[in-house]
Design an enzyme around this catalytic site. Structure first.
Site, short mmCIF file in Angstrom:
data_model
loop_
_atom_site.label_atom_id
_atom_site.label_comp_id
_atom_site.label_asym_id
_atom_site.label_seq_id
_atom_site.Cartn_x
_atom_site.Cartn_y
_atom_site.Cartn_z
N ASN A 25 35.15 27.15 -99.87
CA ASN A 25 36.32 26.42 -100.36
C ASN A 25 36.96 27.29 -101.43
O ASN A 25 36.41 28.32 -101.83
CB ASN A 25 35.93 25.04 -100.91
CG ASN A 25 34.94 25.13 -102.04
OD1 ASN A 25 35.19 25.79 -103.05
ND2 ASN A 25 33.78 24.53 -101.86
N ASP A 35 28.42 26.92 -96.15
CA ASP A 35 28.55 27.41 -97.53
C ASP A 35 27.25 27.13 -98.30
O ASP A 35 26.67 28.01 -98.94
CB ASP A 35 29.73 26.68 -98.18
CG ASP A 35 30.21 27.32 -99.48
OD1 ASP A 35 31.13 26.74 -100.10
OD2 ASP A 35 29.68 28.37 -99.87
N THR A 119 35.90 23.99 -88.72
CA THR A 119 35.69 22.95 -87.70
C THR A 119 34.61 21.95 -88.09
O THR A 119 34.23 21.09 -87.29
CB THR A 119 35.30 23.58 -86.33
OG1 THR A 119 34.03 24.24 -86.46
CG2 THR A 119 36.35 24.56 -85.86
N1 APR Z 1 24.94 28.87 -89.51
C1 APR Z 1 26.04 28.86 -88.73
N2 APR Z 1 26.95 27.87 -88.72
C2 APR Z 1 26.70 26.80 -89.53
C3 APR Z 1 25.56 26.72 -90.37
C4 APR Z 1 24.66 27.82 -90.34
N3 APR Z 1 23.55 27.84 -91.10
N4 APR Z 1 25.61 25.53 -91.05
C5 APR Z 1 26.73 24.89 -90.62
N5 APR Z 1 27.37 25.65 -89.71
C6 APR Z 1 28.59 25.37 -88.94
C7 APR Z 1 29.01 23.92 -88.81
O1 APR Z 1 28.19 23.27 -87.85
C8 APR Z 1 30.43 24.12 -88.33
O2 APR Z 1 30.43 24.42 -86.95
O3 APR Z 1 29.69 25.96 -89.62
C9 APR Z 1 30.88 25.38 -89.10
C10 APR Z 1 31.83 25.11 -90.27
O4 APR Z 1 31.51 23.85 -90.85
P1 APR Z 1 31.48 23.64 -92.46
O5 APR Z 1 30.32 24.37 -93.01
O6 APR Z 1 31.58 22.17 -92.70
O7 APR Z 1 32.77 24.40 -92.97
P2 APR Z 1 34.32 23.96 -92.95
O8 APR Z 1 34.63 22.98 -91.89
O9 APR Z 1 35.06 25.26 -92.99
O10 APR Z 1 34.49 23.20 -94.34
C11 APR Z 1 34.39 23.97 -95.52
O11 APR Z 1 32.75 22.53 -96.45
O12 APR Z 1 30.69 23.19 -97.11
C12 APR Z 1 31.95 22.91 -97.56
O13 APR Z 1 32.21 24.32 -99.47
C13 APR Z 1 32.62 24.13 -98.14
O14 APR Z 1 34.40 22.85 -99.01
C14 APR Z 1 34.05 23.74 -97.99
C15 APR Z 1 34.07 23.03 -96.65
#
Ligand code: APR
Length: 174
Positions: A25, A35, A119
């Site tokens: 973020n 993250d 996503t």
């Molecule tokens: N490895 C690979 N992909 C992952 C992992 C992992 N260890 N953990 C989660 N994911 C995938 C999720 O399943 C999803 O398909 O990463 C993708 C992105 O999802 P999010 O992590 O929720 O990221 P995003 O949708 O970009 O939202 C970002 O979420 O975690 C917070 O700080 C971050 O505020 C920001 C927001």
């Protein structure tokens, strides 16, 4: 060139590549999802370095070391939150992928792994996001032989299916 793009299932924090991308973020101070996983695996030094970066704009990217991660670098990019598509979300998502690839090139990274940016918590529709991601990565790799391989590391089966479909559709068009 599309042979230099791979879609795999897995946990991005375990990938031994030059750079992994963090779907961050704008604060760059950690969060949930990928993250949170990356910060947990990298250890506290990652947050300490992120604090020195003063955040990052949506669609842009900043690079840090990987610390306890097997990856050498982490490239942090805040993806767009999906608001229905009328606020330039698609262009911003494309910019995330391009900004990360440009930073990878600038830092001598030859292998880079991406999560499915935006996503998850940011609710960007998976079908659109996967087409944008694969399109930008393919376009960049065609012009940049210094990037040997880019992978989408998918955390669940539905995500993996969408990215494989997007890559297959791209290969038909090439
Ligand atoms: N490895 C690979 N992909 C992952 C992992 C992992 N260890 N953990 C989660 N994911 C995938 C999720 O399943 C999803 O398909 O990463 C993708 C992105 O999802 P999010 O992590 O929720 O990221 P995003 O949708 O970009 O939202 C970002 O979420 O975690 C917070 O700080 C971050 O505020 C920001 C927001």
């Amino acid at each position: 060139m599309s042979e230099r793009i791979e879609i795999i299932a897995g946990d991005i924090t375990r990938q031994n590549v030059d750079a992994i991308v963090n779907a961050a973020n704008c604060s760059l101070l950690g969060g949930g999802g990928v993250d949170g996983a990356i910060h947990r695996a990298a250890g506290p030094e990652l947050l300490a370095e992120c604090r020195s970066l003063n955040g990052c704009e949506t669609g842009k990217a900043k690079i840090t070391r990987g610390y306890r991660l097997p990856a050498k670098f982490v490239i942090h990019t805040p993806g767009p939150v999906w608001h229905g598509g009328s606020r330039g979300e698609e262009a911003l998502l494309a910019s995330c992928y391009r900004s990360c690839l440009e930073l990878a090139s600038a830092n001598g990274c030859r292998t880079i792994d991406f999560p499915s940016i935006s996503t998850g918590v940011y609710h960007f529709p998976l079908e659109k996001a996967s087409r944008i991601a694969v399109g930008v990565i393919a376009g960049y790799l065609a012009e940049h032989p210094e990037i040997e391989r880019a992978r989408m590391v998918c955390f669940d089966g539905r995500t993996e299916e969408h990215y494989k479909k997007a890559l297959a559709e791209l290969e038909v068009r090439l």
